[in-house]
Design a protein around this motif. Structure first.
Motif, PDB file in Angstrom:
ATOM      1  N   VAL A 140       0.651  -1.233   0.305  1.00 13.10           N
ATOM      2  CA  VAL A 140       0.124  -0.119  -0.454  1.00 13.10           C
ATOM      3  C   VAL A 140       0.909   1.067   0.043  1.00 13.10           C
ATOM      4  N   ALA A 141       1.927   1.213   1.116  1.00 18.10           N
ATOM      5  CA  ALA A 141       2.744   2.128   1.097  1.00 18.10           C
ATOM      6  C   ALA A 141       3.216   2.428  -0.817  1.00 18.10           C
ATOM      7  N   TRP A 142       4.138   2.226  -1.171  1.00 20.19           N
ATOM      8  CA  TRP A 142       4.683   1.418  -2.211  1.00 20.19           C
ATOM      9  C   TRP A 142       3.556   2.318  -3.255  1.00 20.19           C
ATOM     10  N   ILE A 143       2.418   2.180  -3.516  1.00 24.25           N
ATOM     11  CA  ILE A 143       1.441   3.246  -4.445  1.00 24.25           C
ATOM     12  C   ILE A 143       1.075   4.061  -3.963  1.00 24.25           C
ATOM     13  N   GLY A 144       1.515   4.426  -2.864  1.00 25.69           N
ATOM     14  CA  GLY A 144       1.372   5.785  -2.048  1.00 25.69           C
ATOM     15  C   GLY A 144       2.213   6.697  -2.333  1.00 25.69           C
ATOM     16  N   GLU A 145       3.392   5.850  -2.737  1.00 33.62           N
ATOM     17  CA  GLU A 145       4.428   6.431  -2.929  1.00 33.62           C
ATOM     18  C   GLU A 145       4.633   7.412  -4.113  1.00 33.62           C
ATOM     19  N   ALA A 146       4.161   6.370  -5.122  1.00 34.48           N
ATOM     20  CA  ALA A 146       4.305   6.581  -6.654  1.00 34.48           C
ATOM     21  C   ALA A 146       3.147   6.962  -7.261  1.00 34.48           C
ATOM     22  N   LEU A 147       1.827   7.636  -6.041  1.00 36.14           N
ATOM     23  CA  LEU A 147       0.881   8.779  -6.420  1.00 36.14           C
ATOM     24  C   LEU A 147       1.423   9.862  -5.767  1.00 36.14           C
ATOM     25  N   GLY A 148       2.514   9.980  -4.534  1.00 40.32           N
ATOM     26  CA  GLY A 148       2.730  11.066  -3.927  1.00 40.32           C
ATOM     27  C   GLY A 148       3.947  11.889  -5.594  1.00 40.32           C
ATOM     28  N   ASN A 149       4.114  10.669  -6.417  1.00 36.34           N
ATOM     29  CA  ASN A 149       5.241  11.407  -6.978  1.00 36.34           C
ATOM     30  C   ASN A 149       4.765  12.424  -8.272  1.00 36.34           C
ATOM     31  N   ALA A 150       3.530  11.576  -8.732  1.00 39.12           N
ATOM     32  CA  ALA A 150       2.256  12.357  -9.139  1.00 39.12           C
ATOM     33  C   ALA A 150       1.684  13.315  -8.626  1.00 39.12           C
ATOM     34  N   THR A 159       0.536  17.615  -0.631  1.00 39.67           N
ATOM     35  CA  THR A 159      -0.114  16.136  -0.552  1.00 39.67           C
ATOM     36  C   THR A 159       0.528  14.845  -0.726  1.00 39.67           C
ATOM     37  N   ALA A 160       1.918  15.145  -2.085  1.00 39.07           N
ATOM     38  CA  ALA A 160       2.976  15.063  -1.867  1.00 39.07           C
ATOM     39  C   ALA A 160       3.760  14.329  -1.056  1.00 39.07           C
ATOM     40  N   ILE A 161       4.225  15.632   0.012  1.00 41.87           N
ATOM     41  CA  ILE A 161       5.027  15.019   1.135  1.00 41.87           C
ATOM     42  C   ILE A 161       4.058  14.296   1.752  1.00 41.87           C
ATOM     43  N   ARG A 162       2.850  14.516   1.779  1.00 47.09           N
ATOM     44  CA  ARG A 162       2.284  13.724   2.815  1.00 47.09           C
ATOM     45  C   ARG A 162       2.148  12.204   2.718  1.00 47.09           C
ATOM     46  N   TYR A 163       2.329  11.514   1.303  1.00 48.69           N
ATOM     47  CA  TYR A 163       2.261  10.636   0.407  1.00 48.69           C
ATOM     48  C   TYR A 163       2.816   9.847   0.993  1.00 48.69           C
ATOM     49  N   LEU A 164       4.094  10.665   0.897  1.00 46.41           N
ATOM     50  CA  LEU A 164       5.478  10.567   0.734  1.00 46.41           C
ATOM     51  C   LEU A 164       6.007   9.741   2.584  1.00 46.41           C
ATOM     52  N   LYS A 165       5.829  10.630   3.081  1.00 46.37           N
ATOM     53  CA  LYS A 165       6.293  10.770   4.611  1.00 46.37           C
ATOM     54  C   LYS A 165       5.324   8.911   5.015  1.00 46.37           C
ATOM     55  N   GLN A 166       4.604   9.299   5.129  1.00 43.39           N
ATOM     56  CA  GLN A 166       2.802   7.482   5.240  1.00 43.39           C
ATOM     57  C   GLN A 166       3.755   6.777   4.533  1.00 43.39           C
ATOM     58  N   GLY A 167       4.530   6.527   3.804  1.00 44.72           N
ATOM     59  CA  GLY A 167       5.161   5.308   3.699  1.00 44.72           C
ATOM     60  C   GLY A 167       6.644   5.446   3.542  1.00 44.72           C
ATOM     61  N   LEU A 168       7.476   6.917   3.933  1.00 48.00           N
ATOM     62  CA  LEU A 168       8.458   6.772   4.682  1.00 48.00           C
ATOM     63  C   LEU A 168       8.345   5.756   6.011  1.00 48.00           C
ATOM     64  N   ILE A 169       7.978   6.121   6.806  1.00 48.32           N
ATOM     65  CA  ILE A 169       7.248   5.256   8.300  1.00 48.32           C
ATOM     66  C   ILE A 169       6.968   3.984   7.941  1.00 48.32           C
ATOM     67  N   VAL A 170       5.960   3.383   7.070  1.00 47.81           N
ATOM     68  CA  VAL A 170       5.347   1.808   6.836  1.00 47.81           C
ATOM     69  C   VAL A 170       7.624   1.264   6.359  1.00 47.81           C
ATOM     70  N   TYR A 171       8.002   2.044   5.364  1.00 46.41           N
ATOM     71  CA  TYR A 171       8.834   1.406   4.993  1.00 46.41           C
ATOM     72  C   TYR A 171       9.793   0.929   6.096  1.00 46.41           C
ATOM     73  N   GLU A 172       9.790   2.245   7.571  1.00 44.53           N
ATOM     74  CA  GLU A 172      11.076   1.848   8.191  1.00 44.53           C
ATOM     75  C   GLU A 172      10.727   1.002   9.139  1.00 44.53           C
ATOM     76  N   ASN A 173       9.624   0.785   9.279  1.00 43.15           N
ATOM     77  CA  ASN A 173       8.573  -0.382  10.841  1.00 43.15           C
ATOM     78  C   ASN A 173       9.198  -1.477   9.528  1.00 43.15           C
TER      79      ASN A 173
END
Length: 307
Positions: A140-150, A159-173
């Motif tokens: 889910v985080a991976w798709i959110g990351e791609a959506l952040g890039n869009a 909005t992009a930073i919000r998606y990317l930071k959410q993804g970063l937290i998931v990856y780090e966990n």
């Protein structure tokens, strides 16, 4: 083992070739990845009926190789072919695979600057994966990351930073602290912050990504290098506008050095016709013409590291 003990198990051989090709792609050996994935596809075509679902995975995997080296039109064609094959099957697994290919297509449309189209594909994929996985799952985080890039492409930086930071937290966990997935999302965060005008945060994220790519000696290191070159180019413009000519020249020199490093990397690891090489060369040529009194780093080609 397949070749020695099960030489006629062509589906097993082809699938193993696909996974091995994916491994080489993730490690940045694009030529080896392309060769293995083409061999996988030829095995499916020669020995297995065309509707075999394994060929859909091989097609998308080869598409990812072409996407990463910058051959976006070829990648798009392979993803569309893969998607058509997956849609012939109906199961939870295929819903997940369809979401995967939709995400890959969305990433390509970002690179082709078709951001609204990318956003549509990625939102569809995200809806599907949220029904299959917890919201804090890496898929889910991976798709959110791609959506952040869009959203970066659309200029929606918050909005992009919000998606990317959410993804970063998931990856780090879910992953080790220093892994390539984290490196890529850090690079994307750097891009979003830089384009938003937050140079301090942008530089921090680019350098964090750079450190991880260095650990793996991965060719993706050119991306944060290119990002830092753009960022220092911006710093040079700001210092020049303040009358700090010496500091401006120092930043220009740093920008030039980052671009030279990036060019060395892409020339060593990417096909000669990769647009990454042409893009970085164009930026270098612009910098080297800076002796013109009308030269401005703001005239550099627009950055594109959204992949």
């Amino acid at each position: 083992m397949y070749k020695n003990s099960f030489p006629h198990n062509y589906s097993g051989i082809a699938l193993t070739l696909t996974y091995l090709g994916n491994f080489y792609r993730m490690m940045g050996n694009y030529k080896k990845a392309e060769d293995l994935l083409k061999k996988s596809l030829s095995t499916y075509k020669k020995y297995i009926p065309e509707d075999h679902i394994g060929s859909a995975r091989a097609l998308a995997s080869l598409g990812n190789v072409y996407r990463e080296v910058g051959k976006y039109k070829q990648a798009k064609g392979l993803f569309k072919e893969s998607l058509a094959k997956y849609k012939q099957f109906s199961s939870e697994d295929e819903a997940r695979n369809i979401a995967w290919v939709l995400t890959c297509l969305g990433q390509v449309y970002v690179e082709l600057a078709q951001y609204d189209k990318a956003k549509d594909f990625l939102e569809r994929a995200l809806i599907t994966n949220k029904t299959l996985f917890p919201v804090n799952h890496p898929y889910v985080a991976w798709i959110g990351e791609a959506l952040g890039n869009a959203h970066i492409g659309l200029g929606n930086y918050e909005t992009a930073i919000r998606y990317l930071k959410q993804g970063l937290i998931v990856y780090e966990n879910n992953y080790d602290e220093d892994n390539l997935a984290t490196a890529r999302i850090l690079k994307n965060l750097g891009n979003a912050c830089f384009l938003k005008g937050d140079l301090k945060s942008g530089e921090y994220y680019f350098n964090s990504a750079l450190k991880i790519f260095h650990l793996y000696k991965h060719p993706g290191i050119y991306m944060p290098l290119e990002g830092l070159a753009e960022l220092y180019g911006k710093k040079a413009i700001e210092e020049k506008s303040k009358g700090n000519i010496k500091q401006s020249k120092n930043f220009e020199t740093q920008s030039l050095n980052y671009l030279k490093q990036a060019l060395e990397i892409v020339k060593a690891h990417f096909p000669k016709d990769s647009p990454h090489i042409a893009r970085i060369q164009a930026k270098l040529h612009s910098l080297e013409r800076q002796n013109s009194p009308n030269f401005s780093l703001g005239n550099l080609p627009h950055p594109n590291f959204l992949f």
